[in-house]
Write an enzyme that holds these catalytic residues in place. Structure first.
Site, PDB file in Angstrom:
ATOM      1  N   ARG A 141       7.127  30.331  10.520  1.00 22.06           N
ATOM      2  CA  ARG A 141       7.981  29.468  11.364  1.00 22.06           C
ATOM      3  C   ARG A 141       7.845  27.981  11.049  1.00 22.06           C
ATOM      4  O   ARG A 141       8.095  27.148  11.891  1.00 22.06           O
ATOM      5  CB  ARG A 141       7.719  29.713  12.855  1.00 22.06           C
ATOM      6  N   LYS A 177      18.089  18.917   3.336  1.00 28.18           N
ATOM      7  CA  LYS A 177      18.902  20.129   3.175  1.00 28.18           C
ATOM      8  C   LYS A 177      18.129  21.085   2.267  1.00 28.18           C
ATOM      9  O   LYS A 177      17.772  20.718   1.143  1.00 28.18           O
ATOM     10  CB  LYS A 177      20.251  19.802   2.544  1.00 28.18           C
ATOM     11  N   GLU A 203      26.007  11.433  -9.536  1.00 32.90           N
ATOM     12  CA  GLU A 203      25.643  11.243  -8.121  1.00 32.90           C
ATOM     13  C   GLU A 203      25.286   9.777  -7.853  1.00 32.90           C
ATOM     14  O   GLU A 203      25.562   9.237  -6.783  1.00 32.90           O
ATOM     15  CB  GLU A 203      24.479  12.156  -7.720  1.00 32.90           C
ATOM     16  N   LYS A 229      20.854   6.707   0.663  1.00 27.52           N
ATOM     17  CA  LYS A 229      20.820   8.060   1.257  1.00 27.52           C
ATOM     18  C   LYS A 229      19.987   8.057   2.539  1.00 27.52           C
ATOM     19  O   LYS A 229      20.366   8.674   3.539  1.00 27.52           O
ATOM     20  CB  LYS A 229      20.276   9.087   0.267  1.00 27.52           C
ATOM     21  N   GLU A 238      24.622  16.196   9.523  1.00 29.09           N
ATOM     22  CA  GLU A 238      26.009  16.126   9.051  1.00 29.09           C
ATOM     23  C   GLU A 238      27.050  16.404  10.139  1.00 29.09           C
ATOM     24  O   GLU A 238      27.897  17.277  10.010  1.00 29.09           O
ATOM     25  CB  GLU A 238      26.205  17.081   7.855  1.00 29.09           C
ATOM     26  N   ARG A 282      27.409  11.721   7.116  1.00 28.10           N
ATOM     27  CA  ARG A 282      26.732  12.369   5.978  1.00 28.10           C
ATOM     28  C   ARG A 282      27.730  13.085   5.071  1.00 28.10           C
ATOM     29  O   ARG A 282      27.491  13.242   3.871  1.00 28.10           O
ATOM     30  CB  ARG A 282      25.647  13.329   6.484  1.00 28.10           C
ATOM     31  N   ASN A 333      29.767  13.720   0.031  1.00 29.01           N
ATOM     32  CA  ASN A 333      30.433  14.790  -0.725  1.00 29.01           C
ATOM     33  C   ASN A 333      31.665  14.314  -1.478  1.00 29.01           C
ATOM     34  O   ASN A 333      32.519  15.131  -1.836  1.00 29.01           O
ATOM     35  CB  ASN A 333      30.818  15.931   0.226  1.00 29.01           C
ATOM     36  N   HIS A 392      33.154  16.433  -4.295  1.00 30.28           N
ATOM     37  CA  HIS A 392      32.482  17.731  -4.317  1.00 30.28           C
ATOM     38  C   HIS A 392      33.429  18.903  -4.051  1.00 30.28           C
ATOM     39  O   HIS A 392      33.214  19.992  -4.569  1.00 30.28           O
ATOM     40  CB  HIS A 392      31.320  17.747  -3.324  1.00 30.28           C
ATOM     41  N   HIS A 451      33.338  21.664  -6.662  1.00 31.81           N
ATOM     42  CA  HIS A 451      32.907  23.048  -6.398  1.00 31.81           C
ATOM     43  C   HIS A 451      33.944  24.034  -6.906  1.00 31.81           C
ATOM     44  O   HIS A 451      33.595  25.124  -7.377  1.00 31.81           O
ATOM     45  CB  HIS A 451      32.670  23.270  -4.897  1.00 31.81           C
ATOM     46  N   HIS A 477      26.728  20.627 -12.193  1.00 32.82           N
ATOM     47  CA  HIS A 477      27.272  20.142 -10.924  1.00 32.82           C
ATOM     48  C   HIS A 477      27.783  18.696 -11.046  1.00 32.82           C
ATOM     49  O   HIS A 477      28.905  18.381 -10.639  1.00 32.82           O
ATOM     50  CB  HIS A 477      26.169  20.264  -9.872  1.00 32.82           C
TER      51      HIS A 477
HETATM   52  P1  NAD Z   1      17.772  22.114 -11.705  1.00 33.71           P
HETATM   53  O1  NAD Z   1      16.801  22.120 -10.625  1.00 33.71           O
HETATM   54  O2  NAD Z   1      18.323  23.421 -12.149  1.00 33.71           O
HETATM   55  O3  NAD Z   1      17.139  21.360 -12.970  1.00 33.71           O
HETATM   56  C1  NAD Z   1      17.884  21.245 -14.152  1.00 33.71           C
HETATM   57  C2  NAD Z   1      17.068  21.733 -15.365  1.00 33.71           C
HETATM   58  O4  NAD Z   1      16.120  20.741 -15.714  1.00 33.71           O
HETATM   59  C3  NAD Z   1      16.276  22.989 -15.112  1.00 33.71           C
HETATM   60  O5  NAD Z   1      16.275  23.793 -16.274  1.00 33.71           O
HETATM   61  C4  NAD Z   1      14.873  22.461 -14.844  1.00 33.71           C
HETATM   62  O6  NAD Z   1      13.853  23.391 -15.118  1.00 33.71           O
HETATM   63  C5  NAD Z   1      14.824  21.305 -15.792  1.00 33.71           C
HETATM   64  N1  NAD Z   1      13.908  20.230 -15.452  1.00 33.71           N
HETATM   65  C6  NAD Z   1      13.686  19.693 -14.229  1.00 33.71           C
HETATM   66  N2  NAD Z   1      12.930  18.610 -14.333  1.00 33.71           N
HETATM   67  C7  NAD Z   1      12.633  18.449 -15.641  1.00 33.71           C
HETATM   68  C8  NAD Z   1      11.908  17.498 -16.369  1.00 33.71           C
HETATM   69  N3  NAD Z   1      11.382  16.415 -15.784  1.00 33.71           N
HETATM   70  N4  NAD Z   1      11.788  17.655 -17.709  1.00 33.71           N
HETATM   71  C9  NAD Z   1      12.386  18.703 -18.330  1.00 33.71           C
HETATM   72  N5  NAD Z   1      13.123  19.622 -17.704  1.00 33.71           N
HETATM   73  C10 NAD Z   1      13.250  19.491 -16.361  1.00 33.71           C
HETATM   74  O7  NAD Z   1      19.046  21.184 -11.384  1.00 33.71           O
HETATM   75  P2  NAD Z   1      19.243  19.882 -10.474  1.00 33.71           P
HETATM   76  O8  NAD Z   1      20.448  19.233 -11.011  1.00 33.71           O
HETATM   77  O9  NAD Z   1      17.988  19.114 -10.331  1.00 33.71           O
HETATM   78  O10 NAD Z   1      19.560  20.480  -9.030  1.00 33.71           O
HETATM   79  C11 NAD Z   1      20.698  21.248  -8.795  1.00 33.71           C
HETATM   80  C12 NAD Z   1      20.498  21.956  -7.467  1.00 33.71           C
HETATM   81  O11 NAD Z   1      20.350  20.977  -6.450  1.00 33.71           O
HETATM   82  C13 NAD Z   1      21.686  22.834  -7.057  1.00 33.71           C
HETATM   83  O12 NAD Z   1      21.196  24.088  -6.639  1.00 33.71           O
HETATM   84  C14 NAD Z   1      22.310  22.085  -5.895  1.00 33.71           C
HETATM   85  O13 NAD Z   1      22.898  22.941  -4.950  1.00 33.71           O
HETATM   86  C15 NAD Z   1      21.109  21.396  -5.308  1.00 33.71           C
HETATM   87  N6  NAD Z   1      21.420  20.182  -4.529  1.00 33.71           N
HETATM   88  C16 NAD Z   1      20.873  20.076  -3.299  1.00 33.71           C
HETATM   89  C17 NAD Z   1      21.105  18.959  -2.520  1.00 33.71           C
HETATM   90  C18 NAD Z   1      20.426  18.819  -1.203  1.00 33.71           C
HETATM   91  O14 NAD Z   1      20.752  17.881  -0.468  1.00 33.71           O
HETATM   92  N7  NAD Z   1      19.457  19.660  -0.895  1.00 33.71           N
HETATM   93  C19 NAD Z   1      21.924  17.924  -2.998  1.00 33.71           C
HETATM   94  C20 NAD Z   1      22.487  18.059  -4.266  1.00 33.71           C
HETATM   95  C21 NAD Z   1      22.222  19.200  -5.037  1.00 33.71           C
HETATM   96  N1  GLY Z   2      23.868  16.023  -0.998  1.00 36.95           N
HETATM   97  C1  GLY Z   2      24.547  15.860   0.225  1.00 36.95           C
HETATM   98  C2  GLY Z   2      23.660  15.705   1.404  1.00 36.95           C
HETATM   99  O1  GLY Z   2      22.461  15.649   1.294  1.00 36.95           O
HETATM  100  O2  GLY Z   2      24.129  15.647   2.496  1.00 36.95           O
END
Ligand code: NAD
Ligand code: GLY
Length: 363
Positions: A120, A142, A184, A226, A236, A240, A244, A247, A251, A264
């Site tokens: 929890r 998030k 971004e 942010k 949101e 917030r 997007n 987006h 998407h 992305h």
């Molecule tokens: P990712 O986590 O898949 O990383 C991209 C690639 O880079 C992966 O292969 C990873 O292993 C590699 N990598 C990471 N750090 C590295 C480093 N320092 N050196 C070498 N390789 C490295 O992709 P991302 O773009 O970081 O994240 C995408 C995800 O984030 C999606 O699932 C998306 O939905 C999510 N997201 C979440 C939020 C939120 O607010 N929580 C906001 C935007 C995106």
């Molecule tokens: N990436 C959008 C949010 O955090 O709200």
């Protein structure tokens, strides 16, 4: 080391930003001697940074274990979540443990949701290692995983106790991922801060080259922007949603092509231009400012036209599945001008179609 604070209604947490700060034990407060820690990472990131983080935490006197989930968006699943739970249970971690998410947005989102739900909820620390996760996903709480029927469909708002951003981790990140993160970054300027947008126009080449001081300032400014949005609207209900921009179009591109084909950030880049084109049609954004956005995206090595062969008929049904659709109405983030965004709730389908076509390449 710079500190930016996220001020929530009932608590606050720090985002620490600096070069080589993962090697310094004092970067990891509030972790302290005697704390139990489970680091969650993936094999790619672990190879570069797991030893550094483990050593720093052990020097602090923490009891450190780690678990790796497979690398990739396709593993942002309940199965990966379960791997983390199994590791925690096998090593007898109780409610006093801390989950440390070491990786990009995928690791951060899955490990974050594990922290929100294990026994929890247990404490969470984010150590983002991609540009996208440093400027966006690690801040604001998030968390979640994908379902076969939709992206990010299962999750929770769950804030970390601290976010530790070592900008030097970007030196090992594939360049294409750096560019995707810049989409971004550009988004923050476009929606919230025209001065930052201008700064990006002057400094984009240095950012592409990962010039250390420029990069740190850029990460800091994005985190400040942010943090401010999250402080105003943690879950949101309003502002917030502005984060997007692009987006909903983006998407649709990701879903149409299948996840992993375009990154992305690449899809968001084209989506932002479509939103900018629509804003221009509505008489808000000037043609010149649409060009400025396009030029900045080009300098960041990002795509500016829709994927080959993808038509407005492909976009529209996918866009209607967006989480922002309310009572069958497509809601889109649009721009009044550079640095000022709003949510438009009564969009004309013909104008949306035109915006998509204006950003498409026809033979
Ligand atoms: P990712 O986590 O898949 O990383 C991209 C690639 O880079 C992966 O292969 C990873 O292993 C590699 N990598 C990471 N750090 C590295 C480093 N320092 N050196 C070498 N390789 C490295 O992709 P991302 O773009 O970081 O994240 C995408 C995800 O984030 C999606 O699932 C998306 O939905 C999510 N997201 C979440 C939020 C939120 O607010 N929580 C906001 C935007 C995106
Ligand atoms: N990436 C959008 C949010 O955090 O709200």
């Amino acid at each position: 080391m710079i500190e930016v604070n996220v001020e929530l209604k009932d608590r606050r947490y720090p985002i620490r930003i600096g070069a080589n700060i993962l090697a310094a034990s004092d970067s990891y407060a509030p972790l302290k001697c005697g704390d139990k820690v489970m680091i969650v990472s993936n094999p790619t990131v672990a190879e570069h940074y797991l030893a550094t983080v483990s050593d720093s935490l052990q020097r602090l006197g923490c009891q450190v274990e780690s678990v790796l989930i497979p690398d990739g968006e396709q593993y942002k699943t309940l199965d990966s979540l379960n791997l983390i739970f199994t590791a925690l249970l096998q090593a007898n971690h109780g409610r006093d443990t801390t989950i440390v998410a070491l990786g990009g947005g995928v690791v951060g989102d899955v490990a974050g949701f594990a922290a929100a739900s294990y026994q929890r909820s247990v404490r969470l620390m984010q150590i983002p290692t991609t540009l996208l996760s440093q400027v966006d996903s690690s801040v604001g709480g998030k968390t979640g995983v994908n379902h076969a029927l939709g992206k990010n469909m299962i999750g929770a708002f769950y804030q970390p106790c601290a976010v530790i951003i070592d900008s030097t981790t970007l030196n090992t990140l594939p360049k294409r991922e750096v560019f995707a993160g810049l989409a971004e970054v550009i988004k923050y300027g476009a929606i919230l801060d025209s001065a930052f947008f201008e700064w990006l126009e002057s400094n984009i080449d240095d950012l592409v080259a990962l010039q250390p001081q420029k990069l740190q300032y850029c990460i800091q400014r994005c985190c400040e922007l942010k943090a401010d949005v999250v402080a105003r609207d943690e879950t949101e209900q309003g502002d917030r949603a502005l984060l997007n921009l692009g987006h909903t179009f983006g998407h649709a591109i990701e879903t149409h092509l299948g996840y992993g084909s375009w990154l992305h950030g690449e899809a968001v880049a084209v989506g932002m231009l479509m939103a900018a084109d629509l804003s221009h049609q509505l008489g808000d954004l000037s043609r010149q400012d649409v060009f400025r956005l396009e030029k900045l995206l080009v300098h960041a090595n990002l795509p500016t036209v829709s994927p080959d062969g993808m038509t407005a008929d492909d976009y529209l049904p996918l866009m209607m599945r967006d989480k922002k659709v309310l009572a069958g109405k497509l809601r889109l983030v649009l721009l009044k001008k550079l640095g000022q965004a709003y949510v438009a709730s009564d969009n004309d389908a013909q104008q949306v179609r035109q915006a998509i076509e204006n950003c498409s390449q026809f033979d």
